[in-house]
Design a protein around this motif. Structure first.
Motif, PDB file in Angstrom:
ATOM      1  N   GLY A  44       0.803  -1.217   0.000  1.00  0.00           N
ATOM      2  CA  GLY A  44       0.000   0.000   0.000  1.00  0.00           C
ATOM      3  C   GLY A  44       0.835   1.264   0.000  1.00  0.00           C
ATOM      4  N   THR A  45       0.164   2.413  -0.178  1.00  0.00           N
ATOM      5  CA  THR A  45       0.858   3.698  -0.142  1.00  0.00           C
ATOM      6  C   THR A  45       1.448   3.947   1.244  1.00  0.00           C
ATOM      7  N   LYS A  46       0.655   3.707   2.279  1.00  0.00           N
ATOM      8  CA  LYS A  46       1.156   3.754   3.645  1.00  0.00           C
ATOM      9  C   LYS A  46       1.354   2.318   4.146  1.00  0.00           C
ATOM     10  N   ASN A 108      14.667  -6.285  30.686  1.00  0.00           N
ATOM     11  CA  ASN A 108      13.862  -7.490  30.868  1.00  0.00           C
ATOM     12  C   ASN A 108      12.370  -7.178  30.866  1.00  0.00           C
ATOM     13  N   THR A 109      11.970  -6.302  29.937  1.00  0.00           N
ATOM     14  CA  THR A 109      10.581  -5.876  29.803  1.00  0.00           C
ATOM     15  C   THR A 109      10.190  -5.908  28.334  1.00  0.00           C
ATOM     16  N   TRP A 110       8.961  -6.350  28.035  1.00  0.00           N
ATOM     17  CA  TRP A 110       8.458  -6.335  26.666  1.00  0.00           C
ATOM     18  C   TRP A 110       7.921  -4.948  26.329  1.00  0.00           C
ATOM     19  N   TYR A 111       8.318  -4.423  25.165  1.00  0.00           N
ATOM     20  CA  TYR A 111       7.820  -3.154  24.645  1.00  0.00           C
ATOM     21  C   TYR A 111       7.304  -3.365  23.220  1.00  0.00           C
ATOM     22  N   ARG A 112       6.232  -2.626  22.873  1.00  0.00           N
ATOM     23  CA  ARG A 112       5.680  -2.694  21.519  1.00  0.00           C
ATOM     24  C   ARG A 112       6.194  -1.505  20.698  1.00  0.00           C
ATOM     25  N   PHE A 113       6.835  -1.804  19.555  1.00  0.00           N
ATOM     26  CA  PHE A 113       7.341  -0.765  18.662  1.00  0.00           C
ATOM     27  C   PHE A 113       6.618  -0.848  17.324  1.00  0.00           C
ATOM     28  N   GLU A 114       6.246   0.330  16.796  1.00  0.00           N
ATOM     29  CA  GLU A 114       5.548   0.405  15.515  1.00  0.00           C
ATOM     30  C   GLU A 114       6.135   1.522  14.664  1.00  0.00           C
ATOM     31  N   VAL A 115       6.093   1.325  13.349  1.00  0.00           N
ATOM     32  CA  VAL A 115       6.584   2.319  12.395  1.00  0.00           C
ATOM     33  C   VAL A 115       5.549   2.492  11.288  1.00  0.00           C
ATOM     34  N   GLU A 116       5.296   3.742  10.899  1.00  0.00           N
ATOM     35  CA  GLU A 116       4.469   4.068   9.733  1.00  0.00           C
ATOM     36  C   GLU A 116       5.354   4.742   8.696  1.00  0.00           C
ATOM     37  N   VAL A 117       5.268   4.294   7.432  1.00  0.00           N
ATOM     38  CA  VAL A 117       5.977   4.928   6.323  1.00  0.00           C
ATOM     39  C   VAL A 117       4.933   5.372   5.288  1.00  0.00           C
ATOM     40  N   ASP A 118       4.954   6.642   4.937  1.00  0.00           N
ATOM     41  CA  ASP A 118       4.001   7.204   3.980  1.00  0.00           C
ATOM     42  C   ASP A 118       4.709   7.436   2.650  1.00  0.00           C
ATOM     43  N   ALA A 119       4.577   6.467   1.732  1.00  0.00           N
ATOM     44  CA  ALA A 119       5.247   6.559   0.432  1.00  0.00           C
ATOM     45  C   ALA A 119       4.513   7.463  -0.540  1.00  0.00           C
ATOM     46  N   GLY A 120       3.349   7.988  -0.152  1.00  0.00           N
ATOM     47  CA  GLY A 120       2.582   8.841  -1.045  1.00  0.00           C
ATOM     48  C   GLY A 120       2.781  10.321  -0.804  1.00  0.00           C
ATOM     49  N   THR A 121       3.651  10.673   0.134  1.00  0.00           N
ATOM     50  CA  THR A 121       3.883  12.075   0.474  1.00  0.00           C
ATOM     51  C   THR A 121       5.344  12.426   0.228  1.00  0.00           C
ATOM     52  N   THR A 122       5.602  13.613  -0.279  1.00  0.00           N
ATOM     53  CA  THR A 122       6.967  14.058  -0.547  1.00  0.00           C
ATOM     54  C   THR A 122       7.831  13.931   0.701  1.00  0.00           C
ATOM     55  N   GLY A 123       9.004  13.350   0.546  1.00  0.00           N
ATOM     56  CA  GLY A 123       9.893  13.133   1.675  1.00  0.00           C
ATOM     57  C   GLY A 123       9.701  11.788   2.341  1.00  0.00           C
ATOM     58  N   LEU A 124       8.618  11.076   1.993  1.00  0.00           N
ATOM     59  CA  LEU A 124       8.293   9.779   2.576  1.00  0.00           C
ATOM     60  C   LEU A 124       8.391   9.820   4.104  1.00  0.00           C
ATOM     61  N   PRO A 125       7.511  10.593   4.754  1.00  0.00           N
ATOM     62  CA  PRO A 125       7.594  10.766   6.202  1.00  0.00           C
ATOM     63  C   PRO A 125       7.413   9.456   6.966  1.00  0.00           C
ATOM     64  N   VAL A 126       8.083   9.400   8.113  1.00  0.00           N
ATOM     65  CA  VAL A 126       8.085   8.230   8.988  1.00  0.00           C
ATOM     66  C   VAL A 126       7.642   8.660  10.373  1.00  0.00           C
ATOM     67  N   SER A 137       9.866  11.178  14.571  1.00  0.00           N
ATOM     68  CA  SER A 137       9.236  11.403  13.266  1.00  0.00           C
ATOM     69  C   SER A 137      10.180  12.221  12.398  1.00  0.00           C
ATOM     70  N   GLY A 138       9.935  12.188  11.104  1.00  0.00           N
ATOM     71  CA  GLY A 138      10.751  12.934  10.158  1.00  0.00           C
ATOM     72  C   GLY A 138      10.624  12.329   8.781  1.00  0.00           C
ATOM     73  N   ASN A 139      11.388  12.837   7.824  1.00  0.00           N
ATOM     74  CA  ASN A 139      11.367  12.320   6.456  1.00  0.00           C
ATOM     75  C   ASN A 139      12.321  11.135   6.336  1.00  0.00           C
ATOM     76  N   GLY A 140      11.788  10.002   5.873  1.00  0.00           N
ATOM     77  CA  GLY A 140      12.604   8.805   5.771  1.00  0.00           C
ATOM     78  C   GLY A 140      13.310   8.643   4.441  1.00  0.00           C
ATOM     79  N   GLN A 141      12.709   9.198   3.368  1.00  0.00           N
ATOM     80  CA  GLN A 141      13.282   9.115   2.027  1.00  0.00           C
ATOM     81  C   GLN A 141      13.462   7.670   1.560  1.00  0.00           C
ATOM     82  N   VAL A 142      12.635   6.749   2.069  1.00  0.00           N
ATOM     83  CA  VAL A 142      12.765   5.330   1.716  1.00  0.00           C
ATOM     84  C   VAL A 142      11.407   4.793   1.279  1.00  0.00           C
ATOM     85  N   ASN A 143      11.343   4.241   0.068  1.00  0.00           N
ATOM     86  CA  ASN A 143      10.135   3.594  -0.431  1.00  0.00           C
ATOM     87  C   ASN A 143      10.264   2.097  -0.159  1.00  0.00           C
TER      88      ASN A 143
END
Length: 290
Positions: A44-46, A108-126, A137-143
């Protein structure tokens, strides 16, 4: 884990733990450089990625990567730093660390990590989240093309990480089209034969379970005639760790299979539960293909 291509799967000396586990039967153990599981990124785009990290404490030498999104332009990585935090870094022409990092985490603790990449926006924000709260957050520049669950870096920070319950979404469809959120992944393996048209007459369920995976012509259920059926009972959901009253969002049936002969072969996967039968679409395999 999600589907991977012919170059995918486990890379390096990846091992599994059955003692340090968040849900299900095992977690992925990462304790060296270039040790990870490679899968295809969503289309998908995101795109959205989730992994649970059993935090071992601060890296002692170099940062320890545990999730890398690889694509056109470079890569995005979540890393444990020597200061005991987690940061999100992009590796491209700018090699920038995205704005923000977590607070010092508890060992020794479980943590949940998530990442969103928006390939449809200039700069490919993350955007990066820990336990539902954004920390970078910031521009990832990665598709995105691939996702590596584990340490894709050619260095390692000297600690042992445990990863569990990986999942991914994209912004297509009417459900599961945003952040994955909390939850677990449970695998039900075959426990006994029911309808058995396989070449071998017994214990095909044990061959099909394949834990660990075995690429051998002896570990298979070979259906010899048209319309042959093989059916197996699966692990009881309570034994797998699914408690009464749990909310089940997705049920997937998967197999490893190949055609063996001079022509194409076709097959279906079926799930039977509560008197209902659910059929997949017809899958066509090329001659002697995977």
């Amino acid at each position: 884990f999600p589907s991977h291509d012919t170059v995918g799967g486990c890379i390096g000396t990846v091992t599994f733990s059955t003692s340090t586990v968040r849900t299900g039967g095992a977690s992925l153990v990462i304790d060296a450089a270039s040790e990870y599981y490679r899968a295809l990124a969503p289309s998908g785009t995101k795109s959205y990625y989730r992994v649970y990290l059993y935090y071992p404490g601060a890296a002692t030498t170099n940062p320890s990567g545990f999730l890398h999104i690889i694509g056109i332009g470079g890569q995005i990585g979540l890393e444990i730093t020597t200061g005991g935090t987690v940061r999100c870094t992009t590796y491209n022409t700018t090699n920038a660390t995205l704005s923000g990092a977590t607070s010092t985490l508890t060992a020794n603790t479980w943590y949940r990590f998530e990442v969103e990449v928006d390939a449809g926006t200039t700069g490919l924000p993350v955007k990066c989240r820990m336990d539902g709260s954004e920390f970078a957050s910031g521009n990832g520049q990665v598709n995105p093309l691939y996702v590596f669950i584990g340490n894709y870096r050619n260095t390692h920070g000297g600690n042992t990480m445990y990863l569990d319950d990986y999942a991914q979404n994209d912004d297509t469809g009417s459900v599961h089209n945003s952040w994955v959120g909390g939850g677990g992944v449970f695998t039900l393996h075959p426990t006994s034969d029911v309808t058995n048209n396989c070449r071998l007459t017994s214990q095909n369920w044990a061959d099909l379970s394949e834990i660990p995976q075995v690429d051998s012509e002896t570990n298979l259920c070979e259906l010899l005639s048209d319309n042959d059926i093989y059916t197996a009972n699966l692990t009881d959901s309570s034994v797998a760790g699914i408690t009464t009253g749990s909310s089940i969002d997705v049920v997937a049936v998967a197999s490893r299979h190949r055609a063996d002969g001079t022509g194409q072969a076709a097959f279906q996967l079926r799930a039977i539960s509560g008197g209902n039968t659910y059929n997949s679409g017809t899958v066509t395999l090329d001659t002697d293909g995977p």
